[in-house]
Design an enzyme around this catalytic site. Structure first.
Site, PDB file in Angstrom:
ATOM      1  N   VAL A  12       0.636  -1.248  -0.186  1.00 19.91           N
ATOM      2  CA  VAL A  12      -0.061   0.080  -0.101  1.00 19.91           C
ATOM      3  C   VAL A  12       0.964   1.295   0.000  1.00 19.91           C
ATOM      4  CG1 VAL A  12      -1.706   1.315   1.394  1.00 19.91           C
ATOM      5  CG2 VAL A  12      -1.824  -1.175   1.219  1.00 19.91           C
ATOM      6  N   ASN A 102       7.673   2.388   9.386  1.00 19.92           N
ATOM      7  CA  ASN A 102       7.672   2.652  10.709  1.00 19.92           C
ATOM      8  C   ASN A 102       8.646   2.023  11.846  1.00 19.92           C
ATOM      9  OD1 ASN A 102       5.482   4.669  11.237  1.00 19.92           O
ATOM     10  ND2 ASN A 102       3.840   3.009  10.968  1.00 19.92           N
ATOM     11  N   SER A 128       3.834   9.774   7.427  1.00 15.44           N
ATOM     12  CA  SER A 128       2.720   9.698   7.755  1.00 15.44           C
ATOM     13  C   SER A 128       1.533  10.023   6.776  1.00 15.44           C
ATOM     14  CB  SER A 128       2.578  10.322   9.329  1.00 15.44           C
ATOM     15  OG  SER A 128       0.933  10.117   9.595  1.00 15.44           O
ATOM     16  N   GLY A 130      -0.846   7.668   5.824  1.00 11.42           N
ATOM     17  CA  GLY A 130      -1.665   6.341   5.231  1.00 11.42           C
ATOM     18  C   GLY A 130      -1.754   6.410   3.939  1.00 11.42           C
ATOM     19  N   LYS A 182       8.491  10.221  14.385  1.00 12.39           N
ATOM     20  CA  LYS A 182       7.308   9.460  13.942  1.00 12.39           C
ATOM     21  C   LYS A 182       6.623   8.885  15.162  1.00 12.39           C
ATOM     22  CE  LYS A 182       4.067   7.967  11.371  1.00 12.39           C
ATOM     23  NZ  LYS A 182       4.075   6.787  10.652  1.00 12.39           N
ATOM     24  N   HIS A 185       4.669  11.021  17.185  1.00 11.42           N
ATOM     25  CA  HIS A 185       3.409  11.296  16.249  1.00 11.42           C
ATOM     26  C   HIS A 185       2.513  10.070  16.471  1.00 11.42           C
ATOM     27  CE1 HIS A 185       0.880  10.696  12.553  1.00 11.42           C
ATOM     28  NE2 HIS A 185       0.978  11.921  12.569  1.00 11.42           N
ATOM     29  N   ASN A 186       2.770   8.738  16.337  1.00  9.33           N
ATOM     30  CA  ASN A 186       1.750   7.747  16.571  1.00  9.33           C
ATOM     31  C   ASN A 186       1.231   7.513  17.805  1.00  9.33           C
ATOM     32  OD1 ASN A 186       2.324   7.350  13.597  1.00  9.33           O
ATOM     33  ND2 ASN A 186       2.643   5.247  13.975  1.00  9.33           N
ATOM     34  N   GLU A 189      -1.288   9.974  18.283  1.00  3.96           N
ATOM     35  CA  GLU A 189      -2.491   9.433  17.187  1.00  3.96           C
ATOM     36  C   GLU A 189      -3.246   8.413  17.992  1.00  3.96           C
ATOM     37  OE1 GLU A 189      -1.273   8.214  13.204  1.00  3.96           O
ATOM     38  OE2 GLU A 189      -2.051   6.357  13.948  1.00  3.96           O
ATOM     39  N   LYS A 260      -0.269  -2.163  15.994  1.00  2.00           N
ATOM     40  CA  LYS A 260       1.068  -2.793  15.480  1.00  2.00           C
ATOM     41  C   LYS A 260       2.371  -2.511  16.348  1.00  2.00           C
ATOM     42  CE  LYS A 260      -0.505  -2.617  10.562  1.00  2.00           C
ATOM     43  NZ  LYS A 260      -1.446  -1.195  10.801  1.00  2.00           N
ATOM     44  N   ARG A 446       9.715   5.298  51.340  1.00  2.00           N
ATOM     45  CA  ARG A 446      10.934   4.972  50.731  1.00  2.00           C
ATOM     46  C   ARG A 446      12.211   5.057  51.667  1.00  2.00           C
ATOM     47  NH1 ARG A 446      12.999   7.735  46.741  1.00  2.00           N
ATOM     48  NH2 ARG A 446      14.333   5.926  45.792  1.00  2.00           N
ATOM     49  N   HIS A 452      16.313   4.973  51.642  1.00  7.49           N
ATOM     50  CA  HIS A 452      16.525   5.773  50.205  1.00  7.49           C
ATOM     51  C   HIS A 452      16.723   7.044  50.185  1.00  7.49           C
ATOM     52  CE1 HIS A 452      15.825   1.691  48.158  1.00  7.49           C
ATOM     53  NE2 HIS A 452      14.320   1.782  48.864  1.00  7.49           N
TER      54      HIS A 452
HETATM   55  N1  LIG Z   1      -0.067   1.094   6.028  1.00  2.57           N
HETATM   56  C1  LIG Z   1      -0.135   2.423   6.726  1.00  2.57           C
HETATM   57  O1  LIG Z   1      -0.868   3.178   6.650  1.00  2.57           O
HETATM   58  C2  LIG Z   1       1.208   3.004   7.076  1.00  2.57           C
HETATM   59  C3  LIG Z   1       2.548   2.191   7.042  1.00  2.57           C
HETATM   60  N2  LIG Z   1       3.815   2.750   7.251  1.00  2.57           N
HETATM   61  C4  LIG Z   1       4.714   1.599   7.396  1.00  2.57           C
HETATM   62  O2  LIG Z   1       5.247   1.902   5.952  1.00  2.57           O
HETATM   63  C5  LIG Z   1       5.706   0.344   5.669  1.00  2.57           C
HETATM   64  C6  LIG Z   1       4.890  -0.367   4.601  1.00  2.57           C
HETATM   65  O3  LIG Z   1       3.634  -0.492   5.123  1.00  2.57           O
HETATM   66  P1  LIG Z   1       2.495  -1.463   4.112  1.00  2.57           P
HETATM   67  O4  LIG Z   1       2.633  -0.766   2.627  1.00  2.57           O
HETATM   68  O5  LIG Z   1       1.231  -1.092   4.903  1.00  2.57           O
HETATM   69  O6  LIG Z   1       2.990  -2.741   3.864  1.00  2.57           O
HETATM   70  P2  LIG Z   1       3.158  -3.800   4.952  1.00  2.57           P
HETATM   71  O7  LIG Z   1       3.756  -3.342   6.100  1.00  2.57           O
HETATM   72  O8  LIG Z   1       2.118  -4.784   4.915  1.00  2.57           O
HETATM   73  O9  LIG Z   1       4.441  -4.619   4.179  1.00  2.57           O
HETATM   74  C7  LIG Z   1       4.438  -5.291   3.053  1.00  2.57           C
HETATM   75  C8  LIG Z   1       5.739  -5.182   1.922  1.00  2.57           C
HETATM   76  O10 LIG Z   1       6.769  -5.420   2.923  1.00  2.57           O
HETATM   77  C9  LIG Z   1       7.385  -6.539   2.223  1.00  2.57           C
HETATM   78  N3  LIG Z   1       8.188  -7.376   2.824  1.00  2.57           N
HETATM   79  C10 LIG Z   1       7.649  -8.331   4.135  1.00  2.57           C
HETATM   80  N4  LIG Z   1       8.805  -8.913   4.520  1.00  2.57           N
HETATM   81  C11 LIG Z   1       9.805  -8.809   3.518  1.00  2.57           C
HETATM   82  C12 LIG Z   1      11.052  -9.428   3.510  1.00  2.57           C
HETATM   83  N5  LIG Z   1      11.750 -10.413   4.466  1.00  2.57           N
HETATM   84  N6  LIG Z   1      11.869  -9.185   2.694  1.00  2.57           N
HETATM   85  C13 LIG Z   1      11.428  -8.264   1.567  1.00  2.57           C
HETATM   86  N7  LIG Z   1      10.469  -7.520   1.659  1.00  2.57           N
HETATM   87  C14 LIG Z   1       9.441  -8.065   2.750  1.00  2.57           C
HETATM   88  C15 LIG Z   1       6.315  -7.352   1.446  1.00  2.57           C
HETATM   89  O11 LIG Z   1       7.064  -7.770   0.133  1.00  2.57           O
HETATM   90  P3  LIG Z   1       6.065  -9.042  -0.815  1.00  2.57           P
HETATM   91  O12 LIG Z   1       4.945  -8.136  -1.521  1.00  2.57           O
HETATM   92  O13 LIG Z   1       6.906  -9.754  -1.322  1.00  2.57           O
HETATM   93  O14 LIG Z   1       5.180  -9.797   0.423  1.00  2.57           O
HETATM   94  C16 LIG Z   1       5.465  -6.007   0.966  1.00  2.57           C
HETATM   95  O15 LIG Z   1       6.169  -5.233  -0.086  1.00  2.57           O
HETATM   96  C17 LIG Z   1       5.597  -0.425   7.187  1.00  2.57           C
HETATM   97  O16 LIG Z   1       6.911  -0.222   7.793  1.00  2.57           O
HETATM   98  C18 LIG Z   1       4.769   0.302   7.591  1.00  2.57           C
HETATM   99  O17 LIG Z   1       4.603   0.272   9.210  1.00  2.57           O
HETATM  100  C19 LIG Z   1       3.837   3.965   7.743  1.00  2.57           C
HETATM  101  C20 LIG Z   1       2.764   4.774   7.541  1.00  2.57           C
HETATM  102  C21 LIG Z   1       1.305   4.350   7.496  1.00  2.57           C
HETATM  103  O1  LIG Z   2       1.831   5.086  11.065  1.00  6.04           O
HETATM  104  C1  LIG Z   2       0.552   5.142  10.727  1.00  6.04           C
HETATM  105  C2  LIG Z   2       0.034   6.622  10.412  1.00  6.04           C
HETATM  106  O2  LIG Z   2       1.060   7.667  10.929  1.00  6.04           O
HETATM  107  C3  LIG Z   2      -0.141   4.392  11.043  1.00  6.04           C
HETATM  108  O3  LIG Z   2      -1.541   4.520  10.561  1.00  6.04           O
HETATM  109  C4  LIG Z   2      -0.116   3.453  12.291  1.00  6.04           C
HETATM  110  O4  LIG Z   2       1.046   2.528  12.065  1.00  6.04           O
HETATM  111  C5  LIG Z   2      -1.429   2.722  12.775  1.00  6.04           C
HETATM  112  O5  LIG Z   2      -1.023   2.147  13.985  1.00  6.04           O
HETATM  113  P1  LIG Z   2      -1.632   0.949  14.652  1.00  6.04           P
HETATM  114  O6  LIG Z   2      -2.154  -0.072  13.451  1.00  6.04           O
HETATM  115  O7  LIG Z   2      -0.857   0.445  15.732  1.00  6.04           O
HETATM  116  O8  LIG Z   2      -3.082   1.585  15.073  1.00  6.04           O
END
Ligand SMILES: NC(=O)C1=CN([C@@H]2O[C@H](COP(=O)(O)OP(=O)(O)OC[C@H]3O[C@@H](n4cnc5c(N)ncnc54)[C@H](OP(=O)(O)O)[C@@H]3O)[C@@H](O)[C@H]2O)C=CC1
Ligand SMILES: O=C(CO)[C@H](O)[C@H](O)COP(=O)(O)O
Length: 476
Positions: A12, A102, A128, A130, A182, A185-186, A189, A260, A446, A452
């Protein structure tokens, strides 16, 4: 300015970030562990810009021009290490590796040290917003050396959200500073969402309003002091009806809030730093309590409540009190978060500009809120301010809502409605303003059970009372 950049990790966030980069005229070299995601992105959105798909890490790295600029957008933790371990040996001196996931900030510190020793630049950046923010403009919080920021800053700024003509991206500080802020920030959140949930619950339980009616209240609140993305989307979620049952959407969703880890990390870090982020902690624990299904089920059967019916005469006054409680508690949550950032910057030696941070949180990110303008102003006008709560504007705003805040917390307690966020925020406020705290008694205890020692209000030094003997006080 157009640039070339590589994005690896095309779920995503990565896919939308890649599209955002391409739409801004950058050439985006694509890679994902499983090729299917790369193909799907090119198939669906290839016409949006200059994408160069690659099928292997070696191909990905070779395709990029030096100094290479790569963003990793994969799962935090071990997957990020796995990707770095695979890519880093193929890079050359001066290349820049960015981690936009993250990540835990201490992991970023460790990775920065290791990659810097290899002659590479490493930028751990919070992103940040999403899915939608990644595509249309997130808030970006990069940490790393000034030299690395010079190489990638303009590129990151080009895809960030823009507020008042300013990109929501700033060089936060060295090493793990970007991921540290960050994380906080979360944490904010989490607190923000917990407070919103409590306000909803109070209106529902106190006034018997329907979710849709409460959605209208939130839409109205969004036009005032509380105006923010989370308040706006709360109205949307509360007004939503489940297509299958016709019931309010919130009534068909299981009431267990998942997490998470970033909220938990915030609290763990705050404990290490000794910063009382009680609102964030209560929000993390409230999610944990919601997930304790068996305990909740057992307690529902046997634990008695107050046995009262909440009788509220003036509905409009109650709605206004809940609004005041929400606003005041929200100010406390942001004050605590910025306190943690101040202490963290001090502890880790990062020069974090809190005004600049508040400005980049005005757009793109999940906690974006109109009052961040005010917060930025406070840190600009009063760089030495110790807490946002003592600033004239916030002091006046919180004290104006104090009566409603107290009524809501007292009413909730009397009628058995849990308000850990509102309650802890009010206790924090009262704790800060108290002239004397009962901590003096804790010091006495204490000293009695563990020698203490304690300090006195009337003279310098540390003292111990000979509790087991004649009660004499001796210098420690
Ligand atoms: N979703 C959100 O709203 C937000 C997410 N983030 C952060 O951004 C990052 C990406 O999030 P998101 O897009 O949701 O995806 P995910 O956290 O669901 O991660 C999926 C991606 O990670 C890859 N992956 C997982 N394991 C491995 C590995 N061992 N080696 C190589 N690639 C791997 C997957 O590859 P494959 O397709 O091959 O499985 C896929 O591309 C995360 O760190 C997340 O915490 C930050 C802000 C907001
Ligand atoms: O990084 C983010 C936004 O800035 C994600 O929305 C956040 O990781 C969501 O956290 P959780 O799944 O723990 O509620």
């Amino acid at each position: 300015m157009s640039d070339q950049i590589g994005v690896t990790g095309l779920a995503v966030m990565g896919a939308n970030l890649a599209r955002n980069l391409a739409r801004h005229g950058h050439q985006v070299v694509l890679h994902n562990r499983s090729q299917a995601r790369t193909d799907a992105l090119v198939e669906a959105h290839g016409s949006e810009g200059d994408f160069v798909p690659t099928g292997s890490v070696a191909d990905f790295v070779q395709t990029l021009q030096r100094p290479r600029k790569i963003i990793i957008m994969v799962k935090a933790g071990a997957p990020t290490d796995a990707v770095i371990d695979e890519i880093a040996p193929l890079l050359e001196e001066g290349d820049v590796l960015m981690d936009g996931g993250n990540a835990l900030f201490t992991d970023t510190v460790r990775r920065t040290e290791a990659l810097t020793a290899q002659g590479l630049h490493f930028v751990g950046t919070g992103i940040s917003g999403g899915e939608e923010g990644a595509l249309n403009g997130p808030s970006i919080m990069p940490g790393g050396s000034a030299e690395a920021y010079e190489l990638v800053g303009p590129l990151l700024e080009s895809i960030a959200a823009v507020v008042d003509g300013e990109p929501c991206c700033t060089h936060v500080g060295e090493s793990g500073a970007g991921h540290f802020v960050k994380m906080v920030h979360n944490g904010i959140e989490y607190a923000d969402m917990q407070l919103i949930a409590e306000a909803y619950d109070l209106l529902r339980q106190g006034l018997g309003m329907s979710p849709a009616e409460i959605g209208d209240v939130f839409a109205d609140w969004n036009t005032g002091d509380l105006s923010s993305y989370l308040i706006e989307i709360t109205a949307q979620v509360l007004r939503h009806t489940d297509a299958e049952t016709g019931a309010p959407f919130v009534d068909v969703v299981v009431d267990e809030a998942e997490q998470k880890g970033t909220g938990r990390w915030t609290v763990q870090s705050a404990l290490d730093l000794g910063v009382p982020v009680s609102g964030i902690a209560e929000a993390v624990f409230a999610r944990a309590l919601s997930g304790h299904r068996e305990q909740r089920r057992a307690a529902q059967q046997v634990l008695p409540g107050p046995g009262t019916t909440w009788d509220i005469d003036d509905r409009d006054a109650f709605v206004e009190s809940v609004r005041q409680a929400l606003y005041a508690s929200k100010v406390v949550a942001y004050a605590q978060g910025f306190d943690q950032i101040t202490q963290g910057a001090d502890q880790y030696g990062w020069d974090i500009d809190r005004a600049a941070l508040a400005r980049i949180w005005r757009g793109g990110c999940i906690i974006r809120a109109d009052f961040l303008d005010r917060i930025a102003q406070v840190f600009t006008d009063e760089p030495d301010v110790t807490t946002l709560l003592t600033n004239d504007y916030f002091r006046a705003a919180v004290s104006a809502g104090q009566e409603g805040w107290r009524q809501v917390v007292a009413g909730a307690a009397r009628n058995g409605v849990p308000v850990p966020g509102f309650g802890s925020a009010l206790s924090y406020y009262d704790g800060l303003r108290a002239e004397r705290l009962p901590a003096s008694l804790i010091q006495g205890l204490r000293d009695l059970f563990g020698a203490h020692t304690y300090q006195r209000v009337d003279k310098e030094g540390s003292f111990h009372t000979m509790w087991g003997e004649d009660g004499r006080e001796v210098p420690a």
